[in-house]
Scaffold this motif. Sequence first.
Motif, PDB file in Angstrom:
ATOM      1  N   GLN A  36       0.830  -1.204   0.000  1.00 38.97           N
ATOM      2  CA  GLN A  36       0.000   0.000   0.000  1.00 38.97           C
ATOM      3  C   GLN A  36       0.870   1.261   0.000  1.00 38.97           C
ATOM      4  O   GLN A  36       0.618   2.193  -0.760  1.00 38.97           O
ATOM      5  N   ARG A  37       1.916   1.281   0.823  1.00 32.83           N
ATOM      6  CA  ARG A  37       2.826   2.436   0.865  1.00 32.83           C
ATOM      7  C   ARG A  37       3.499   2.654  -0.489  1.00 32.83           C
ATOM      8  O   ARG A  37       3.612   3.782  -0.965  1.00 32.83           O
ATOM      9  N   GLN A  38       3.944   1.555  -1.116  1.00 36.02           N
ATOM     10  CA  GLN A  38       4.596   1.672  -2.420  1.00 36.02           C
ATOM     11  C   GLN A  38       3.637   2.239  -3.469  1.00 36.02           C
ATOM     12  O   GLN A  38       4.023   3.085  -4.270  1.00 36.02           O
ATOM     13  N   VAL A  39       2.394   1.762  -3.455  1.00 40.90           N
ATOM     14  CA  VAL A  39       1.397   2.252  -4.411  1.00 40.90           C
ATOM     15  C   VAL A  39       1.132   3.736  -4.166  1.00 40.90           C
ATOM     16  O   VAL A  39       1.080   4.536  -5.116  1.00 40.90           O
ATOM     17  N   GLU A  40       0.998   4.123  -2.903  1.00 37.55           N
ATOM     18  CA  GLU A  40       0.713   5.522  -2.583  1.00 37.55           C
ATOM     19  C   GLU A  40       1.877   6.442  -2.922  1.00 37.55           C
ATOM     20  O   GLU A  40       1.676   7.578  -3.330  1.00 37.55           O
ATOM     21  N   THR A  41       3.103   5.954  -2.781  1.00 37.75           N
ATOM     22  CA  THR A  41       4.261   6.808  -3.041  1.00 37.75           C
ATOM     23  C   THR A  41       4.658   6.846  -4.519  1.00 37.75           C
ATOM     24  O   THR A  41       5.591   7.566  -4.879  1.00 37.75           O
ATOM     25  N   LEU A  42       3.957   6.107  -5.368  1.00 35.27           N
ATOM     26  CA  LEU A  42       4.203   6.207  -6.806  1.00 35.27           C
ATOM     27  C   LEU A  42       3.841   7.602  -7.314  1.00 35.27           C
ATOM     28  O   LEU A  42       4.338   8.033  -8.348  1.00 35.27           O
ATOM     29  N   THR A  58       0.697  -3.558 -11.866  1.00 37.06           N
ATOM     30  CA  THR A  58       1.691  -2.986 -10.952  1.00 37.06           C
ATOM     31  C   THR A  58       1.445  -3.477  -9.531  1.00 37.06           C
ATOM     32  O   THR A  58       2.383  -3.887  -8.835  1.00 37.06           O
ATOM     33  N   VAL A  59       0.191  -3.448  -9.096  1.00 36.10           N
ATOM     34  CA  VAL A  59      -0.153  -3.911  -7.746  1.00 36.10           C
ATOM     35  C   VAL A  59       0.213  -5.391  -7.609  1.00 36.10           C
ATOM     36  O   VAL A  59       0.833  -5.808  -6.627  1.00 36.10           O
TER      37      VAL A  59
END
Length: 158
Positions: free
Chosen positions: A97-103, A112-113
Motif C-alpha cells: 500500500q505504501r509503495q502504491v501511494e508513493t508512486l 503494478t499492484v
Amino acid sequence: MRCPFCANDDSQVKDSRPTEDATAIRRRRQCSSCGARFTTFERVQLREITVLKSAGDGGEPRREPFDRMKIEQSVALACRKRGIDREAIDRLVSGVQRQVETLGEAEVSSRTVGELVMEGLHQLDSVAYIRFASVYRAFNEAKDFEDFAGSVREIAEG
C-alpha cells in the motif's frame, strides 16, 4: 463507529495502541447499546487511488478504488496453512500500500499492484509466492507450475 453486531452508531474506545509495524492504530471498542466489543484499525491514507483493471477482451479498462482488503485476502489465501503469522502478512500488505501511494499516481494498473505483491511474497515464502503467481499469471497447465517453480528454485539456489 457503527457496531457490527447491532448497527448502533455509538461506541466507546476502550484501548488504543499502534500495530507492531506502527502503520496503523488498533482500537478496542465497546458498543454503548448492546455492549459487544470489537476491534477497528485506523490507517493513514495519503490519497485516493484508482486501480485500472485490464479488460480481458481488449476493451476499455475498468476502474476501481484501491482496496487494501482485496490484497489482504489474496495474500492470506496464498499464505494459508504456511505458518506465516498475521503480522507478517499485515506488514507485507502495508508495504504494498505504501509503495502504491508513493508512486505519486492517481491511477495505477492492477499489473503494478500484482507485481508488488509478488515481490513481497517472494521474500516472505516461496510456496505462497507460487500460489499467488498461479492465479495472478493464470497458469493453465501443470507445466506452467513446473516452469515457474523451476525458475523460483534457480533463483533461490543461484
